[in-house]
Design a protein around this motif. Structure first.
Motif, PDB file in Angstrom:
ATOM      1  N   GLU A 102       8.537  35.355  -8.780  1.00  0.00           N
ATOM      2  CA  GLU A 102       9.153  35.376  -7.473  1.00  0.00           C
ATOM      3  C   GLU A 102      10.150  36.401  -7.389  1.00  0.00           C
ATOM      4  N   HIS A 103      10.654  36.748  -8.389  1.00  0.00           N
ATOM      5  CA  HIS A 103      11.631  38.218  -8.129  1.00  0.00           C
ATOM      6  C   HIS A 103      11.143  39.424  -7.525  1.00  0.00           C
ATOM      7  N   LEU A 104       9.663  39.438  -7.881  1.00  0.00           N
ATOM      8  CA  LEU A 104       8.959  40.599  -7.298  1.00  0.00           C
ATOM      9  C   LEU A 104       8.363  40.408  -6.022  1.00  0.00           C
ATOM     10  N   TRP A 105       7.823  39.438  -5.664  1.00  0.00           N
ATOM     11  CA  TRP A 105       7.033  38.905  -4.289  1.00  0.00           C
ATOM     12  C   TRP A 105       7.767  37.868  -3.620  1.00  0.00           C
ATOM     13  N   GLY A 106       8.980  37.252  -3.983  1.00  0.00           N
ATOM     14  CA  GLY A 106       9.591  36.572  -3.209  1.00  0.00           C
ATOM     15  C   GLY A 106       9.380  34.993  -3.657  1.00  0.00           C
ATOM     16  N   PRO A 107       9.926  34.219  -2.907  1.00  0.00           N
ATOM     17  CA  PRO A 107       9.962  32.599  -3.029  1.00  0.00           C
ATOM     18  C   PRO A 107       8.336  31.901  -2.694  1.00  0.00           C
ATOM     19  N   ASP A 108       7.668  32.691  -1.924  1.00  0.00           N
ATOM     20  CA  ASP A 108       6.414  32.334  -1.463  1.00  0.00           C
ATOM     21  C   ASP A 108       5.195  32.923  -2.449  1.00  0.00           C
ATOM     22  N   ALA A 109       5.604  33.517  -3.543  1.00  0.00           N
ATOM     23  CA  ALA A 109       4.767  34.267  -4.306  1.00  0.00           C
ATOM     24  C   ALA A 109       3.442  33.676  -4.807  1.00  0.00           C
ATOM     25  N   ASP A 110       3.378  32.283  -5.009  1.00  0.00           N
ATOM     26  CA  ASP A 110       2.103  31.484  -5.108  1.00  0.00           C
ATOM     27  C   ASP A 110       1.433  30.848  -4.046  1.00  0.00           C
ATOM     28  N   LYS A 111       1.668  31.541  -2.638  1.00  0.00           N
ATOM     29  CA  LYS A 111       1.141  31.084  -1.473  1.00  0.00           C
ATOM     30  C   LYS A 111       0.289  32.285  -0.942  1.00  0.00           C
ATOM     31  N   SER A 129       2.071  48.074  -1.297  1.00  0.00           N
ATOM     32  CA  SER A 129       3.013  47.322  -2.253  1.00  0.00           C
ATOM     33  C   SER A 129       2.831  45.816  -1.975  1.00  0.00           C
ATOM     34  N   GLY A 130       2.363  45.353  -0.684  1.00  0.00           N
ATOM     35  CA  GLY A 130       2.467  43.842  -0.447  1.00  0.00           C
ATOM     36  C   GLY A 130       3.572  43.441  -0.314  1.00  0.00           C
ATOM     37  N   GLY A 131       4.625  44.150   0.083  1.00  0.00           N
ATOM     38  CA  GLY A 131       6.114  43.703  -0.016  1.00  0.00           C
ATOM     39  C   GLY A 131       6.772  43.750  -0.934  1.00  0.00           C
ATOM     40  N   ALA A 132       6.134  44.052  -2.037  1.00  0.00           N
ATOM     41  CA  ALA A 132       6.807  44.002  -3.422  1.00  0.00           C
ATOM     42  C   ALA A 132       7.500  45.258  -3.684  1.00  0.00           C
ATOM     43  N   PRO A 133       8.349  45.341  -4.565  1.00  0.00           N
ATOM     44  CA  PRO A 133       9.407  46.659  -4.774  1.00  0.00           C
ATOM     45  C   PRO A 133       8.563  47.804  -4.956  1.00  0.00           C
ATOM     46  N   SER A 134       7.388  47.869  -5.588  1.00  0.00           N
ATOM     47  CA  SER A 134       6.294  48.928  -5.956  1.00  0.00           C
ATOM     48  C   SER A 134       4.992  48.420  -5.889  1.00  0.00           C
ATOM     49  N   PRO A 135       3.912  49.431  -5.622  1.00  0.00           N
ATOM     50  CA  PRO A 135       2.721  49.107  -5.902  1.00  0.00           C
ATOM     51  C   PRO A 135       2.000  48.671  -7.138  1.00  0.00           C
ATOM     52  N   ILE A 136       3.061  48.905  -8.319  1.00  0.00           N
ATOM     53  CA  ILE A 136       2.822  48.514  -9.715  1.00  0.00           C
ATOM     54  C   ILE A 136       2.870  47.114 -10.054  1.00  0.00           C
ATOM     55  N   CYS A 137       3.545  46.308  -8.936  1.00  0.00           N
ATOM     56  CA  CYS A 137       3.888  44.935  -9.173  1.00  0.00           C
ATOM     57  C   CYS A 137       2.342  44.051  -9.075  1.00  0.00           C
TER      58      CYS A 137
END
Length: 203
Positions: A102-111, A129-137
């Motif tokens: 969740e710290h990378l993808w947000g509270p809806d990471a499992d959705k 990056s899908g909204g994450a801080p970096s493509p490596i996520c």
């Protein structure tokens, strides 16, 4: 697990996600129809520019990584979060844990949220990056020099196969209460009892 088995497993998850999320399935079918524009086939180069098709494939790949554990051997002494890792130590990496953090993808990471991969400023250029801080996520293909060499081919295959299925069939879950979970230890796949109903679209 071969590349084709892992690609096939991810494609099965994509079919399931579209069957579960009917609104996304309808929007994807509309996107494909617009791209076809009455022609017999969609130009190969167009597939890579379809925002929702790319977003669905990337989101499914994030949520259902084909490999649940990756092992890497430290070629030199290093540190991870302040802890010393001696040379020769094997380090286990869990794509599922990183893809759901969740710290990378947000509270809806499992959705299932394909929109996270769509760039509002440029629809023809996917958000890498899908909204994450970096493509490596996005760890389903690992990252860097030891990343999956078949990534581009696997994504291209899934986009084209999924496009054909969505254009020709309406996808529906057989049991709406069934919550399928990946099976397998190191290499994962959909459960054998996952059932989807395919109804041919007339016309």
């Amino acid at each position: 697990m071969s590349r084709y088995e892992s690609t096939g497993g991810t494609l099965a998850w994509a079919i399931y996600c579209l069957a579960k999320h009917q609104d996304t399935q309808v929007k994807l079918r509309q996107e494909l129809a617009q791209a076809r524009n009455g022609r017999e086939t969609i130009d190969e180069k167009v597939y890579e520019k379809l925002p929702l098709l790319n977003a669905v494939v990337m989101e499914v790949t994030r949520l259902y990584p084909a490999f649940s554990l990756l092992l890497r051997k430290a070629i030199r002494e290093t540190t991870i979060n302040g802890r010393i890792i001696p040379r020769g130590t094997y380090v286990g990496l869990c794509p599922h844990a990183i893809n759901y953090a969740e710290h990378l993808w947000g509270p809806d990471a499992d959705k299932f949220k394909p929109d996270r991969w769509i760039s509002e400023s440029d629809l023809s250029s996917p958000d890498q990056s899908g909204g994450a801080p970096s493509p490596i996520c996005m760890f389903s293909f690992f990252y860097g020099a030891r990343s999956c060499v078949g990534r581009a081919l696997a994504l291209a295959q899934m986009k084209r196969q999924l496009a054909v299925l969505v254009e020709r069939y309406h996808l529906l879950r057989v049991d709406e209460k069934y919550d399928p979970r990946p099976s397998g230890l190191f290499a994962t796949s959909p459960p054998h009892d996952l059932q989807i109903k395919f109804t041919k679209i007339s016309g």
